[in-house]
Design an enzyme around this catalytic site. Structure first.
Site, PDB file in Angstrom:
ATOM      1  N   GLY A 208       0.828  -1.204   0.000  1.00 22.60           N
ATOM      2  CA  GLY A 208       0.000   0.000   0.000  1.00 22.60           C
ATOM      3  C   GLY A 208       0.858   1.247   0.000  1.00 22.60           C
ATOM      4  O   GLY A 208       2.036   1.208  -0.343  1.00 22.60           O
ATOM      5  N   ASN A 209       0.254   2.362   0.375  1.00 32.10           N
ATOM      6  CA  ASN A 209       0.979   3.627   0.428  1.00 32.10           C
ATOM      7  C   ASN A 209       0.422   4.486   1.561  1.00 32.10           C
ATOM      8  O   ASN A 209      -0.474   4.051   2.297  1.00 32.10           O
ATOM      9  CB  ASN A 209       0.908   4.352  -0.919  1.00 32.10           C
ATOM     10  CG  ASN A 209      -0.530   4.534  -1.390  1.00 32.10           C
ATOM     11  OD1 ASN A 209      -1.354   5.094  -0.680  1.00 32.10           O
ATOM     12  ND2 ASN A 209      -0.836   4.047  -2.580  1.00 32.10           N
TER      13      ASN A 209
END
Length: 417
Positions: A208-209
């Site tokens: 993810g981020n």
């Protein structure tokens, strides 16, 4: 701007002291208006010290000034946080037994209510009917956040973070909606993406981020306030998303491929498309069917093969061009720059490569933009018939950036002076 801050009688009232400070530090004049029950949690001296305003709960205070009506008439914005189940019920049914509820009846300013209560109370049909009634009446009601509640319980019912309440409230009064010389976006349909995608590695892990979803939600709110019908496509977010708001529908997705499908489907009927979501460039080529185990062998680390995710923004531009429909497409570019090139140079190259009409460029990093409440964005514009408006840089809250973008969108679609 003059803001009435109503405070209901719940344990989350302490968070409203932080909200008051955020609003005053942004230069707004805030009038705190606690209920009698709220003063059992946070006393009047706290509200008076933070605001510089006298605190009253009674309609019989300052009768000579007709205070129970004047406060509502003078307000540019009313925020109620926390809004307890009792306060929601009284507001929904037009009861007026204290200063706050009479102010809610007397005001013509936008009203944002941020509920906070135990999960069972929030999910009770009576509370849900009161929330629906308030929304039908034109009040804006946030959904509560989910997490730890009073005692050992967890679930939906937490008061959203003060920063999220502030951004949602200020978006209601952001231009162009409240600027009388600027036509609204009424009659237009917009699709906005927000948050980050999550690409699963196995049943419990993902790539993810750091995207919080704050900017995309602010953009959706600004377009909604301007009169557009908005579809908000949301990946993982760290902010509470609205549910049941008139003019704003939420569609939840997880992966980049799910985001692509939703954006392609919803954009077919849209006049404006805004891609603020932080899409993972890559995803695992294969997803393990069970949790990847760690062994005692330090050299036995798994090798993860990645494959490229589709370029969703470029695909939306291509679909528009192939169909020949009139549609304004806006992209966001989170850039870091390097030793030779600054973020704006990367942004200008990306604007050409993607083919979108507007590109909002911001510089990101561990402590920049992602998850923060303020930002610096430069709006780049593709030329139309060889001419383009100059770059526009906006420093401020994400609601203020969203308002500037909404103005620029109105200009491009011919709905602003």
């Amino acid at each position: 701007m003059r803001i009435v801050l109503g405070i209901g009688g719940g344990i989350a009232a302490y968070k409203s002291a932080v909200l008051l400070r955020l609003l005053t530090e942004a230069g707004h004049h805030v009038v705190p208006m606690p209920t009698r029950a709220a003063l059992e949690f946070v006393g009047a001296p706290t509200w008076e010290a933070l605001s510089g305003e006298p605190v009253s709960t009674d309609v019989f205070d300052r009768v000579d000034a007709v205070n129970h009506v004047r406060q509502g008439q003078a307000a540019d914005l009313v925020i109620v946080a926390p809004a307890t189940a009792d306060l929601l019920a009284r507001a929904a049914h037009g009861l007026a037994d204290d200063l706050l509820t009479t102010t809610l009846l007397a005001t013509e300013a936008p009203v944002l209510l941020a509920p906070a209560m135990h999960t069972q109370m929030w999910e009770n049909p009576a509370v849900r009917e009161n929330v629906a009634a308030l929304r039908r009446q034109g009040r804006h009601v946030l959904d509560p956040a989910s997490g730890r509640l009073t005692g050992q319980d967890t679930g939906p019912g937490r008061l959203p973070d003060p920063e999220a309440i502030r951004d949602a409230a200020l978006a209601l009064v952001a231009e162009p909606a409240r600027t009388p010389t600027r036509p609204s976006l009424s009659g237009l349909r917009a699709v906005v993406s927000t948050g980050g995608t999550q690409e699963p590695l196995d049943p419990v892990r993902f790539l993810g981020n750091r995207s919080s979803g704050k900017q995309g939600l602010a953009v959706a709110r600004a377009l909604q306030a301007a009169g557009a019908q908005v579809d908000l496509v949301a990946g993982h977010t760290e902010v509470a998303l609205p549910e049941g708001d008139e003019g704003l529908s939420v569609h939840r997705v997880g992966t980049a491929l799910e985001l692509q499908e939703a954006m392609q489907r919803l954009s077919r009927e849209a006049d404006v498309v805004v891609m603020t979501a932080a899409v993972a460039d890559f995803r695992p080529a294969e997803i393990a069917e069970s949790k990847i185990k760690k062994t005692d062998d330090d050299n036995d680390a798994p090798t993860i093969v990645l494959t490229r995710n589709p370029d969703i923004l470029r695909g939306l531009v291509q679909a528009r061009d192939d169909s020949g429909r009139e549609q304004l497409i806006v992209g966001f570019a989170a850039e870091t720059g390097d030793a030779q090139t600054d973020p704006l140079e990367f942004g200008r190259a990306k604007l050409i490569r993607k083919g979108c009409d507007l590109l909002c460029v911001n510089q990101v990093g561990t402590d920049l933009v992602f998850g923060q409440d303020t930002t610096r964005v430069t709006i780049l514009e593709a030329p139309v018939q060889g001419r383009a408006a100059p770059d526009e840089t906006v420093d401020g809250t994400k609601a203020e950036v969203a308002a500037a973008l909404a103005r620029r969108i109105a200009q491009r679609v011919g709905r602003a002076d």
